[in-house]
Design a protein around this motif. Structure first.
Motif, short mmCIF file in Angstrom:
data_model
loop_
_atom_site.label_atom_id
_atom_site.label_comp_id
_atom_site.label_asym_id
_atom_site.label_seq_id
_atom_site.Cartn_x
_atom_site.Cartn_y
_atom_site.Cartn_z
N ARG A 191 -39.56 36.42 -45.01
CA ARG A 191 -39.79 35.91 -46.06
C ARG A 191 -39.38 34.87 -46.11
O ARG A 191 -37.70 35.01 -45.68
N VAL A 192 -39.78 33.93 -46.85
CA VAL A 192 -38.81 32.26 -46.87
C VAL A 192 -38.16 32.38 -48.25
O VAL A 192 -38.40 33.42 -48.56
N CYS A 193 -36.56 32.49 -47.99
CA CYS A 193 -35.12 32.61 -48.88
C CYS A 193 -34.72 31.36 -48.50
O CYS A 193 -34.72 30.62 -48.05
N ARG A 194 -33.94 31.44 -50.18
CA ARG A 194 -32.79 30.24 -50.06
C ARG A 194 -31.37 30.72 -50.91
O ARG A 194 -31.70 31.85 -51.58
N GLU A 195 -30.75 30.70 -49.64
CA GLU A 195 -29.30 31.36 -50.65
C GLU A 195 -28.75 30.52 -52.06
O GLU A 195 -28.72 29.10 -52.04
N LYS A 196 -28.44 31.10 -52.49
CA LYS A 196 -28.22 30.57 -53.96
C LYS A 196 -27.40 29.75 -54.39
O LYS A 196 -27.05 29.24 -55.00
N THR A 197 -25.72 30.03 -52.72
CA THR A 197 -25.02 28.90 -53.05
C THR A 197 -24.79 27.95 -52.82
O THR A 197 -24.49 27.08 -53.01
N THR A 198 -25.31 27.88 -51.45
CA THR A 198 -26.06 26.60 -51.32
C THR A 198 -26.93 25.45 -51.23
O THR A 198 -26.83 24.74 -50.74
N GLY A 199 -27.80 26.74 -51.39
CA GLY A 199 -29.16 26.18 -51.43
C GLY A 199 -30.08 26.26 -49.80
O GLY A 199 -31.13 25.39 -50.05
N HIS A 200 -29.28 26.60 -49.29
CA HIS A 200 -30.53 26.48 -47.63
C HIS A 200 -31.25 27.63 -47.93
O HIS A 200 -30.89 28.51 -47.65
N VAL A 208 -34.88 31.84 -31.67
CA VAL A 208 -34.73 31.90 -33.62
C VAL A 208 -33.34 31.76 -33.60
O VAL A 208 -32.54 33.17 -32.65
N LYS A 209 -32.59 31.43 -34.24
CA LYS A 209 -30.71 31.60 -34.25
C LYS A 209 -30.88 33.02 -35.27
O LYS A 209 -31.46 32.63 -36.33
N LEU A 210 -30.61 33.97 -35.00
CA LEU A 210 -29.32 34.84 -36.39
C LEU A 210 -28.19 34.60 -37.20
O LEU A 210 -27.32 34.51 -36.28
N TYR A 211 -28.48 34.53 -38.13
CA TYR A 211 -27.21 33.90 -38.94
C TYR A 211 -26.48 34.32 -39.64
O TYR A 211 -24.97 35.25 -39.71
N CYS A 212 -26.99 36.40 -40.49
CA CYS A 212 -26.05 37.59 -40.10
C CYS A 212 -27.42 38.25 -40.35
O CYS A 212 -27.60 38.53 -40.35
N SER A 213 -27.01 39.83 -40.85
CA SER A 213 -27.58 40.63 -40.81
C SER A 213 -26.50 41.95 -41.70
O SER A 213 -25.97 41.74 -41.94
N PHE A 214 -27.89 42.18 -42.60
CA PHE A 214 -26.87 43.58 -43.41
C PHE A 214 -28.14 44.57 -43.99
O PHE A 214 -28.84 44.06 -43.70
N GLN A 215 -27.75 46.15 -44.46
CA GLN A 215 -28.66 46.62 -44.82
C GLN A 215 -28.16 47.19 -46.46
O GLN A 215 -26.95 47.12 -46.86
N ASP A 216 -29.16 48.25 -47.25
CA ASP A 216 -28.91 48.79 -48.02
C ASP A 216 -29.37 50.24 -47.70
O ASP A 216 -29.77 49.68 -46.47
N HIS A 251 -17.08 36.06 -46.91
CA HIS A 251 -17.95 37.32 -47.41
C HIS A 251 -19.24 38.66 -47.54
O HIS A 251 -19.98 37.71 -46.35
N LYS A 252 -19.55 39.39 -47.89
CA LYS A 252 -20.10 40.01 -47.40
C LYS A 252 -21.15 39.91 -47.74
O LYS A 252 -21.25 39.88 -49.21
N MET A 253 -22.67 39.46 -46.94
CA MET A 253 -23.49 39.33 -47.98
C MET A 253 -24.62 40.34 -47.95
O MET A 253 -24.34 41.29 -47.50
N GLY A 254 -25.56 39.79 -49.54
CA GLY A 254 -26.04 41.03 -49.27
C GLY A 254 -28.01 40.83 -50.08
O GLY A 254 -28.07 39.10 -49.82
N VAL A 255 -28.51 41.24 -50.51
CA VAL A 255 -30.48 40.68 -50.48
C VAL A 255 -29.77 40.12 -52.13
O VAL A 255 -30.51 39.17 -52.39
N ASP A 256 -28.94 39.96 -52.95
CA ASP A 256 -28.59 39.61 -53.86
C ASP A 256 -27.89 37.91 -54.15
O ASP A 256 -28.07 37.28 -54.87
#
Length: 279
Positions: free
Chosen positions: A135-144, A181-189, A113-118
């Motif tokens: 910022r601290v953020c939480r992935e909506k699908t997994t809660g991680h 520090v690990k990088l999990y993914c990157s994307f842009q708008d 799945h192509k990740m995005g800020v949403d």
């Protein structure tokens, strides 16, 4: 009519000769172009570094795919063995195996799945810089929970920081080490570049020093040793950090150290270093 036919017959060979002549000229031109390939020595060091980074990224991606495939096979083998040892009917075994395959397929689809800020819920801000914030953020699908580094592209261009950010992203994608520090993914708008990284709740070493004032000899030795390992892990991939300080040494939940903030890192061209210079 016969004279017209004879005239056409005379004309056709000439047309064929002209066509073959044009083909020959085109072939000769292509041949001339092939005779002047770009000399390998003219490749810049930057191009060589980009090629090396791309090669390393592809190799890491392939290894990760093979690792995932192997783990998938192992999970199926373990389940089949447990079902064989248990008192389960053949129909129930097949149903459980189908359920496993379905879950594995869903997981692989999420991976593609192509990740995005949403896809993330933004939480607390933990850092702010010249052209971005963390910022601290939480992935909506997994809660991680992750740390999201958000960089404004117009500011990066204005301050001439594009190459630094690219080097940071390449290093994080290339180096697989428990010391950074690990990088999990990157994307842009259209406006921002986003780096989704490991969230480390232990704070940084600067905060630790301010809280404890003085570390014991064992504590100091422990953190110095882990810092050396972290620096060594990026030197092995021909990068230098250039901004080692307590603020950039983060701690995980167990107290282990991770090197972070590679905004000033730089690829090192080892071919320019003379042999024996450090001997």
């Amino acid at each position: 009519m016969d004279s017209a036919r004879s005239w056409l017959q005379k004309l056709q060979p000439r047309d064929k000769m002209r066509a073959s002549s044009r083909k020959k000229n085109t072939f000769d031109e292509c041949k001339d172009e092939e005779k002047s390939p770009e000399d390998d020595e003219s490749l810049s060091n930057t191009t060589k570094q980009k090629v090396a980074a791309a090669k390393q990224y592809i190799e890491n991606h392939y290894k990760e795919q093979m690792k995932n495939l192997q783990e998938r096979k192992e999970r199926r083998t373990i389940l089949e063995k447990k079902l064989a040892d248990a008192d389960v009917s053949e129909e129930d075994q097949n149903n459980l195996l189908k359920f496993l395959e379905k879950k594995e397929t869903e997981y692989m689809r999420l991976q593609r799945h192509k990740m995005g800020v949403d896809d993330f819920e933004l939480l607390t801000m933990i850092g702010k810089g010249a052209f971005g914030e963390v910022r601290v953020c939480r992935e909506k699908t997994t809660g991680h929970v992750f740390a999201m580094k958000k960089l404004k592209k117009s500011e990066m261009l204005r301050r001439g920081q594009v190459e630094h950010v690219r080097a940071e992203r390449n290093l994080l994608a290339e180096v697989d080490s428990n010391c950074i520090v690990k990088l999990y993914c990157s994307f842009q708008d259209e406006e921002f570049l986003y780096l989704i990284m490991e969230y480390l709740p232990g704070g940084d070493v600067m905060t630790l020093l301010m809280r404890k004032d003085t570390l014991t000899e064992d504590e100091a030795g422990f953190y110095v040793a882990e810092t050396v390992l972290a620096i060594e892990s990026i030197h092995k991939h021909n990068y230098i950090h250039r901004d080692i300080k307590p603020d950039n040494l983060l701690l995980d939940r167990y107290g282990h150290l991770r090197l972070s903030d590679f905004g000033l890192c730089k690829p090192l061209d080892c071919s320019t270093i003379q042999e024996g210079i450090f001997q």
